[in-house]
Write an enzyme that holds these catalytic residues in place. Structure first.
Site, short mmCIF file in Angstrom:
data_model
loop_
_atom_site.label_atom_id
_atom_site.label_comp_id
_atom_site.label_asym_id
_atom_site.label_seq_id
_atom_site.Cartn_x
_atom_site.Cartn_y
_atom_site.Cartn_z
N ARG A 10 -25.04 -2.22 7.54
CA ARG A 10 -24.81 -3.64 7.31
C ARG A 10 -25.01 -4.47 8.59
NH1 ARG A 10 -19.44 -3.87 3.58
NH2 ARG A 10 -18.45 -2.76 5.28
N LYS A 20 0.85 -1.18 0.00
CA LYS A 20 0.00 0.00 0.00
C LYS A 20 0.89 1.24 0.00
CE LYS A 20 -4.21 1.74 2.18
NZ LYS A 20 -5.26 1.48 3.18
N GLU A 41 -18.91 -5.41 10.32
CA GLU A 41 -19.77 -4.59 11.17
C GLU A 41 -20.82 -5.42 11.90
OE1 GLU A 41 -17.83 -2.05 8.20
OE2 GLU A 41 -18.98 -3.90 8.04
#
Length: 644
Positions: free
Chosen positions: A411, A295, A383
Site C-alpha cells: 500500500r 477488545k 503505511e
C-alpha cells in the site's frame, strides 16, 4: 463406560450451546426473540474461546464484536443485504453464524476455512478483508450499485479509521447518493493501543443519546409532512451541525461531511443494538453508528491484555494460561533480532529513529520504543504515510528504520518510489513477514516485494540468510551514503541460537559462495537458502558425493553480484535459482536477464512462488506446495544431474 462418558459430554454440550446449536444460518437466528439474544451471545462467545484455545487464531477482536455480529444478522436480511467487514479478524462470530460452525475447527489450516472472510468461501462474505481500512470504499461501491435495492453496512474498527483509504471513502460517501450505514467499532485498539489524532478525537466525541432519539423522531415527523426532502435535508443538517458545535464546543467531523451520526452507544448491549439498527435501517442518506466496545470482551485475560490476546496461540480456556512450545534452546524470531539490533544501533548512532504503522509489538520495535520513546513513532494504520514521514526525516538528516509487514508495504508502493527513491533518501525499509507467512493466507503472504521493487532505481534490496546476516545488513544500511535500502526477512524463527555477533559492514551487491561444486550451481536469496543447505546435505549423505552442488547466497537482489553470475555462467551448464517470493520478476528473472544480456546460455531453473495466490497452512506445508522445500530442491538437483 466410555460410551456413557461420551453421551454425558454430548448432553453437556447440547445444554451448553442450546441456542447456538439451533443456528445453521442467519435465517434461524431471526426466529429467536430479542430476549434470547443475550444468551445466544454468551454461547457464541464461549464457543469462540473454546475453538481458538485449541486451534490458534485471532481471539480478542472477535470477542469484542459478538453482540454487534448477532444484532447485524438479526436485523438485516443477509446475505441479500451486504455486511462488509473491515479487518477480517473481527469475523469469527460471523463465520460461525453463517453455516461454518462445524468446520470452524479447520480455520487457518491447510484445506480448511479461510483465515479471513472471502466471497470465494461464502455468499455471506461480501468482500476481501485481510488488510484494514477498505470497507467504506468497497461498501460505498456496493451501495451505489444496489441503487437502494438492498441495505449495505460497512463495519470498520481496530484502528482502521486511521488508514488513508478510510478517509478517502468517507469523503466520497459524503458526496455520492447512497444509503450506506458505517458502523465504527471503537475499541481504542488496533493490535497495540491505537494512536493518533483520530483516536483522540473519538475518545472525546460524545453525543447525548436522548438528543439522538429526539432528533430522529423529529426527522421522521418532518419527512412524513413532506418538509424533509433530500434537498432540504442537507441544509437542515448543516444548520444542526453548526448549532450543536457551538453548544458543545466540538465539531462532529462526520456530520461536517453530511453523514448522519449516531452515538456513541454501548456495543455490548445486544438488545439496544437491535433497537438502534431497526430505527436507522431504512433512513435515507449515509449514516455512521459509533459504538464503544472492549477488545476481548467476556474473557478476562483478553480484556486485561488485548495486545497479547489479539492472537495468543494455544491456551487453557479455563485458566487463561497460554501454552508455549518455545524454549531457551530455540533460535529467536527474526522480528526479535531486528528489535534488539535496532536498539543497539540506535544507542550507537543518534541519527537513527524507528517508525512503524501500528505494529510496534508485532515487529518488536516496542523494544526501542520502551528505551527511547522520543525516537520511535507508531503512526497508526497508515503505511504510505509511514514511508513518506520517514522520507521527510531522512531529508533532514535522520536515518529512519521503517518497519512494515511486506504484504502491507504494497500500500506504500508509490510513496517508496516518489518520496524516498527519487531523491535516494536514506530510508531503511525493513519488510517483516516477507515470503510465505503461513496460516494468515493469501492476503498476508509477502510474495511481491522483490519483483515489485527490483525495477525501481536507487533502491538496494537485500535479504539475510540468518540472524547474523540480518544484523550485518542493518549495520550496513545505516552507514553513510547507503540511500534507500530494503531488508526483507520472514515471519518466525531463524536458525541460530548464538545470534548475537559483532556487526560489520557488508560490501553492497556482493554475495558469498557457501559450498563449491562441479555439476549444478544453486543461487538463493534470504532464509530459504537454509532449505538449500539441508537439500545439499541430504544429497551428499545419499550419494556420498559432496562436490556435486555449489551453493551461493546472493544476499542482494539489487545490485546483483555480477562476479558470481559470471563465475557460475562460465563454470556450470545448470543453474537453479531459489527464492521465497514470486518466481516472475524476482531473483530467477534477474539471473536469466543477466545471462541473456551477457551472451551466456546455461539452463536456468527458477524455483519460487508460482503466478497464483497461495492458500493458508503452515509455512512448511506451503513451501512443499510451491516446491521450495528441501525435498523439492533435492528432486530438482537430482533431475538435472541425472539428465547430464
Amino acid at each position: 463406560m466410555a460410551e456413557q462418558e461420551k453421551n454425558s459430554t454430548q448432553a453437556e454440550n447440547n445444554d451448553k450451546y442450546s441456542l447456538l446449536n439451533t443456528i445453521q444460518t442467519p435465517a434461524d437466528l431471526r426466529q429467536l426473540s430479542t430476549e434470547q439474544l443475550p444468551e445466544l451471545c454468551r454461547q457464541l462467545r464461549t464457543d469462540i474461546i473454546e475453538e481458538v484455545s485449541a486451534n490458534p487464531g485471532h481471539l480478542a477482536s472477535s470477542l469484542g464484536v459478538v453482540e454487534l455480529t448477532v444484532a447485524l444478522h438479526y436485523v438485516y436480511d443477509t446475505p441479500h443485504d451486504r455486511l462488509v467487514w473491515d479487518v477480517g479478524h473481527q469475523a469469527y462470530g460471523h463465520k460461525i453464524l453463517t453455516g461454518r460452525r462445524t468446520r470452524f475447527c479447520t480455520n487457518r489450516k491447510l484445506g480448511g476455512i479461510m483465515p479471513f472472510p472471502s466471497p470465494k468461501e461464502s455468499e455471506y462474505d461480501t468482500f476481501t478483508c485481510g488488510h484494514a481500512s477498505n470497507s467504506i470504499s468497497a461498501a460505498l461501491g456496493m451501495a451505489v450499485a444496489a441503487a437502494h435495492k438492498r441495505h449495505v453496512v460497512a463495519i470498520i474498527g481496530d484502528g482502521a479509521m486511521s488508514g488513508g483509504l478510510a478517509f478517502e471513502g468517507l469523503n466520497n460517501v459524503s458526496s455520492s447518493p447512497n444509503d450506506l450505514l458505517i458502523i465504527l467499532n471503537d475499541n481504542d485498539m488496533s493490535i497495540d493501543r491505537a494512536v493518533g489524532g483520530m483516536e483522540q478525537y473519538l475518545l472525546n466525541l460524545d453525543t447525548n443519546a436522548t438528543y439522538n432519539r429526539l432528533r430522529f423522531k423529529a426527522s421522521q415527523w418532518l419527512h412524513s409532512k413532506g418538509y424533509l426532502t433530500d434537498k432540504r435535508r442537507k441544509g437542515i443538517l448543516r444548520f444542526n451541525n453548526a448549532l450543536k458545535a457551538a453548544l458543545a464546543g466540538q465539531q462532529n467531523i462526520f456530520e461536517g461531511l453530511n453523514i448522519r451520526y449516531f452515538g456513541p452507544y454501548d456495543g455490548h448491549n445486544v438488545m439496544e443494538l437491535v433497537r438502534i439498527l431497526r430505527q436507522i435501517k431504512d433512513m435515507k442518506g449515509p449514516k455512521l453508528l459509533h459504538l464503544h466496545t472492549t477488545k476481548g470482551k467476556g474473557y478476562k485475560p483478553a480484556e486485561e491484555s488485548a495486545t497479547i490476546w489479539h492472537a495468543p496461540g494455544k491456551f487453557d480456556p479455563e485458566t487463561g494460561e497460554r501454552i508455549s512450545e518455545a524454549n531457551d534452546n530455540m533460535p529467536p524470531k527474526f522480528q526479535d533480532v531486528f528489535g534488539h539490533t535496532l536498539l543497539e544501533l540506535a544507542q550507537q548512532n543518534p541519527k537513527i529513529v524507528g517508525v512503524t504503522p501500528a505494529m510496534p509489538t508485532g515487529c518488536s520495535m516496542n523494544i526501542m520504543m520502551k528505551a527511547m520513546p522520543s525516537r520511535t513513532f507508531d503512526v497508526g494504520i497508515a503505511e504510505g504515510h509511514a514511508v513518506t514521514f520517514s522520507a521527510g526525516m531522512a531529508k533532514e538528516g535522520l536515518i529512519p528504520f521503517c518497519n512494515i509487514y511486506s504484504a502491507f508495504a504494497q500500500r506504500a508502493y508509490d510513496n517508496i518510489i516518489h518520496d524516498a527513491a527519487i531523491l535516494n533518501l536514506p530510508v531503511v525499509l525493513c519488510f517483516d513477514r516477507a515470503g510465505l507467512v503461513g496460516e494468515d493466507g493469501a492476503t498476508h503472504h509477502g510474495m511481491f516485494d522483490m519483483a515489485a521493487l527490483r525495477v525501481v532505481p536507487n533502491i538496494t534490496i537485500a535479504s539475510p540468510m540468518n540472524e547474523h546476516e540480518l544484523r550485518h545488513l542493518m549495520f550496513t544500511a545505516q552507514c553513510e551514503g547507503m540511500g534507500t535500502f530494503v531488508i526483507r526477512y520472514p515471519r518466525g524463527r531463524g536458525v541460530m541460537t548464538d545470534w548475537k555477533c559483532e556487526m560489520k559492514k557488508l560490501p553492497i551487491g556482493k554475495g558469498r559462495r557457501l559450498i563449491d561444486g562441479n555439476k549444478v550451481a544453486v543461487l538463493s536469496i534470504g532464509p530459504v537458502g537454509n532449505n538449500v543447505t539441508k537439500a545439499i546435505d541430504t544429497i551428499s549423505l545419499n550419494s556420498g558425493n559432496s562436490n556435486m552442488v555449489a551453493h551461493y547466497d546472493m544476499r542482494f537482489l539489487k545490485p546483483i553480484d555480477e562476479d558470481i553470475l559470471q563465475e557460475v555462467a562460465q563454470r556450470f551448464n545448470h543453474i537453479i535459482t531459489i527464492e521465497d517470493g514470486v518466481r516472475n520478476g524476482g531473483l530467477g528473472s534477474t539471473v536469466t536477464e543477466w545471462m541473456n544480456d551477457h551472451g551466456y546460455h546455461p539452463t536456468v531453473t527458477r524455483m519460487g512462488i508460482p503466478d497464483e495466490f497461495i492458500e493458508h497452512g503452515t509455512v512448511a506445508q506451503l513451501q512443499k506446495i510451491v516446491h521450495i522445500d528441501p525435498e523439492s530442491i533435492v528432486s530438482e538437483i537430482n533431475r538435472l544431474t541425472v539428465a547430464e
